[in-house]
Design an enzyme around this catalytic site. Structure first.
Site, PDB file in Angstrom:
ATOM      1  N   HIS A 234       0.886  -1.195   0.095  1.00 27.14           N
ATOM      2  CA  HIS A 234      -0.237   0.012  -0.053  1.00 27.14           C
ATOM      3  C   HIS A 234       0.976   1.303   0.111  1.00 27.14           C
ATOM      4  O   HIS A 234       0.521   2.204   0.677  1.00 27.14           O
ATOM      5  CB  HIS A 234      -1.042  -0.268   1.212  1.00 27.14           C
ATOM      6  CG  HIS A 234      -2.307   0.460   0.899  1.00 27.14           C
ATOM      7  ND1 HIS A 234      -2.730   1.781   1.053  1.00 27.14           N
ATOM      8  CD2 HIS A 234      -3.258   0.072   0.046  1.00 27.14           C
ATOM      9  CE1 HIS A 234      -4.059   1.910   0.609  1.00 27.14           C
ATOM     10  NE2 HIS A 234      -4.439   0.718   0.169  1.00 27.14           N
ATOM     11  N   GLU A 284      -4.217   0.056  -8.721  1.00 29.88           N
ATOM     12  CA  GLU A 284      -5.288   0.131  -8.364  1.00 29.88           C
ATOM     13  C   GLU A 284      -5.708   1.583  -8.294  1.00 29.88           C
ATOM     14  O   GLU A 284      -6.979   2.217  -8.538  1.00 29.88           O
ATOM     15  CB  GLU A 284      -5.846  -0.388  -7.181  1.00 29.88           C
ATOM     16  CG  GLU A 284      -5.282  -0.063  -5.781  1.00 29.88           C
ATOM     17  CD  GLU A 284      -5.398  -0.686  -4.637  1.00 29.88           C
ATOM     18  OE1 GLU A 284      -5.412  -1.804  -4.637  1.00 29.88           O
ATOM     19  OE2 GLU A 284      -5.551   0.103  -3.605  1.00 29.88           O
ATOM     20  N   ARG A 305      -3.584  -3.524 -12.123  1.00 33.83           N
ATOM     21  CA  ARG A 305      -4.757  -4.057 -11.153  1.00 33.83           C
ATOM     22  C   ARG A 305      -5.827  -2.628 -11.413  1.00 33.83           C
ATOM     23  O   ARG A 305      -6.689  -2.810 -10.961  1.00 33.83           O
ATOM     24  CB  ARG A 305      -4.250  -3.390  -9.851  1.00 33.83           C
ATOM     25  CG  ARG A 305      -3.725  -4.800  -9.402  1.00 33.83           C
ATOM     26  CD  ARG A 305      -3.253  -4.790  -7.721  1.00 33.83           C
ATOM     27  NE  ARG A 305      -4.209  -4.439  -6.873  1.00 33.83           N
ATOM     28  CZ  ARG A 305      -5.325  -5.102  -6.440  1.00 33.83           C
ATOM     29  NH1 ARG A 305      -5.814  -6.102  -7.148  1.00 33.83           N
ATOM     30  NH2 ARG A 305      -6.059  -4.473  -5.495  1.00 33.83           N
ATOM     31  N   TRP A 424      -0.376   6.919   2.382  1.00 30.55           N
ATOM     32  CA  TRP A 424      -1.178   6.196   3.021  1.00 30.55           C
ATOM     33  C   TRP A 424      -1.492   4.699   1.813  1.00 30.55           C
ATOM     34  O   TRP A 424      -1.469   4.695   0.702  1.00 30.55           O
ATOM     35  CB  TRP A 424      -2.559   6.553   3.204  1.00 30.55           C
ATOM     36  CG  TRP A 424      -3.392   5.611   4.004  1.00 30.55           C
ATOM     37  CD1 TRP A 424      -3.317   4.963   5.232  1.00 30.55           C
ATOM     38  CD2 TRP A 424      -4.381   4.749   3.285  1.00 30.55           C
ATOM     39  NE1 TRP A 424      -4.311   4.264   5.415  1.00 30.55           N
ATOM     40  CE2 TRP A 424      -4.965   3.930   4.475  1.00 30.55           C
ATOM     41  CE3 TRP A 424      -5.055   4.617   2.097  1.00 30.55           C
ATOM     42  CZ2 TRP A 424      -5.993   3.165   4.207  1.00 30.55           C
ATOM     43  CZ3 TRP A 424      -6.033   3.858   1.670  1.00 30.55           C
ATOM     44  CH2 TRP A 424      -6.504   2.772   2.870  1.00 30.55           C
TER      45      TRP A 424
HETATM   46  O1  KDG Z   1     -10.534   2.774  -1.445  1.00 32.20           O
HETATM   47  C1  KDG Z   1      -9.074   2.121  -1.223  1.00 32.20           C
HETATM   48  C2  KDG Z   1      -9.245   0.557  -0.979  1.00 32.20           C
HETATM   49  O2  KDG Z   1      -9.738   0.021  -2.130  1.00 32.20           O
HETATM   50  C3  KDG Z   1      -7.654   0.041  -0.888  1.00 32.20           C
HETATM   51  O3  KDG Z   1      -7.339   0.288   0.442  1.00 32.20           O
HETATM   52  C4  KDG Z   1      -7.826  -1.318  -1.117  1.00 32.20           C
HETATM   53  O4  KDG Z   1      -5.541  -1.507  -1.541  1.00 32.20           O
HETATM   54  C5  KDG Z   1      -6.594  -2.113  -1.576  1.00 32.20           C
HETATM   55  C6  KDG Z   1      -6.705  -3.385  -2.022  1.00 32.20           C
HETATM   56  O5  KDG Z   1      -5.950  -3.981  -2.497  1.00 32.20           O
HETATM   57  O6  KDG Z   1      -7.768  -3.929  -2.067  1.00 32.20           O
HETATM   58 MG    MG Z   2      -4.203  -2.458  -2.979  1.00 35.50          MG
END
Ligand code: KDG
Ligand code: MG
Length: 424
Positions: A234, A284, A305, A424
């Site tokens: 993350h 993501e 992702r 974060w």
């Molecule tokens: O909205 C943020 C989340 O979807 C995220 O923190 C989730 O990192 C994440 C994941 O891999 O599912």
């Molecule tokens: Mg993630």
């Protein structure tokens, strides 16, 4: 110029040619509801009575997308031919001077998915069929195991293996860190957007780098080598720290290490690659092919992702996936609970078709969310399977949704122990 205006007197040659009366878009409404967590859903209706749904949820920024859709997108849709999916995509992206960014691309995705849903219903075909048909029977998924410490997290991995999961993401608490990413509180499922204003968490890199390899050493010792294991950093590490972690985790043969360092500067991943063969996943938070062009072309990642809801919908993610395929990069779509079942349905149809599929993230939605969004996908033997309902197979119970109004919630922030802001 909207079709309403052109009907009122200014003939629009392009519109007039393309529109068939039944496919004309007559309404585009935005539904914001909170069945356990906030979701934004776009519903597009045609004159012929067919409707399509698109997910427009951007965690912690829901109302920004809702306003963009209501104020700037929906008025442009009225009167257009719902069958002109590509042209509408190009109008909203290329036609707009202010392009890209998560709010815009989430709004475009919602329109695009709703239009593909309508097309499927008009054709009487499931979405995967429109894309080119099945490449596989079901989509391999990974579940989320987490625990306050290594032993609790390893037990959780075991529970998912018992339920039939073939792949599990493992996260555990870090001694000295009050709220590590991915760890649930008080036996509840993990949900990061817990408070009205961002919760403050404190980060300590050395402690984390000490803990993570021990977690995977234990999980492999407890559960053997058959299960696929994943881990999400993350964005907390610098490139050289990420390289060290990726190298330290090599003995445990991860399926992937996710978001090991922020990818604003895509070249940063070169440093990780130089030091490790642990497969890398990223994206993501991306919303366009341009966010990962260098990462893919230089083969700095193994899995992309970026998923449908935040990446401009099926029309754009299909281009991204095809581009990734040239470099043997596979898909591994984001599938946290803040992406609604509408996104999950669309993503699963895509997963069922896309040749370079890798894996799909699957965190369970609450019972209530599943009731608000009835759907026909189901879990069996480690995989999610879509049904043959025309379109993406997910609907909304608007009356039930209306009983759960929007609740302001934001994602946490992270600081170092000296108080400085961190990723974060
Ligand atoms: O909205 C943020 C989340 O979807 C995220 O923190 C989730 O990192 C994440 C994941 O891999 O599912
Ligand atoms: Mg993630």
């Amino acid at each position: 110029m909207s079709h309403v205006e052109s009907e009122a007197g200014t003939p629009d040659r392009w519109h007039a040619q393309a529109s068939t009366r039944d496919r004309e878009i007559v309404a585009a409404s935005v539904i914001v509801s909170c069945p356990g967590r906030n979701f934004v859903t776009l519903k597009i209706q045609t004159r012929g009575g067919v409707h399509g749904l698109g997910d427009a949820t951007l965690n912690g920024r829901e109302l920004a997308v809702a306003a963009y859709l209501r104020e700037h997108v929906a008025p442009n849709l009225i009167g257009r031919d719902a069958g002109r999916i590509e042209d509408i995509w190009q109008f909203l992206y290329r036609g707009a001077y202010w392009r890209r960014g998560p709010v815009t691309m989430t709004a475009i995705a919602a329109v695009d998915v709703a239009l593909w849903d309508i097309l499927g219903k008009l054709a009487g075909m499931p979405l995967y069929q429109l894309l080119g048909g099945r490449s596989r029977d079901g989509a391999l998924v990974y579940a989320h195991a987490n625990g306050r410490d290594i032993s609790e997290a390893s037990d959780e991995v075991g529970k998912y293996i018992e339920q039939g999961f073939l792949a599990v993401r493992a996260q555990c608490g870090v001694p000295g860190i009050n709220k590590a990413y991915g760890i649930s509180t008080a036996g509840k499922p993990y949900e990061p957007a817990e408070s009205e204003l961002p919760a403050e968490t404190v980060w300590n890199t050395p402690r984390y780098l000490e803990t993570a390899p021990k977690l995977f050493e234990r999980v492999r010792a407890d559960h053997g080598n058959q299960v696929e294991l994943l881990h999400d950093v993350h964005h907390r590490l610098t490139p050289i720290e990420a390289a060290r972690l990726a190298r330290d985790l090599e003995p445990y043969r991860l399926f992937w290490l996710e978001d090991a360092t922020p990818a604003d500067n895509q070249k940063c991943f070169e440093l990780i690659r130089q030091h490790s063969v642990t497969p890398l996943a990223v994206g993501e938070v991306f919303n366009s092919i341009w966010d990962c062009k260098h990462l893919i072309e230089q083969q700095l990642i193994d899995y992309i992702r970026t998923t449908i809801v935040h990446g401009g919908g099926i029309s754009h993610i299909r281009r991204l996936a095809d581009f990734a395929a040239l470099y043997q990069v596979r898909t591994g779509f984001h599938g946290a609970t803040d992406l609604s079942p509408v996104c999950m349905g669309a993503a699963l149809h895509f997963d069922t078709w896309v040749p370079n599929f890798g894996i799909q993230e699957y965190m369970f939605h609450s019972e209530l969310a599943n009731e608000v969004f009835p759907h026909d996908y189901h879990f069996r033997d480690g995989r999610l399977h879509v049904g043959d309902t025309p379109g993406h197979g997910v609907d909304i119970d608007e009356q039930l949704a209306a009983r759960f109004p929007y609740l302001p919630r934001q994602l946490p922030v992270a600081r170092l122990e000296d108080g400085a802001m961190w990723d974060w």
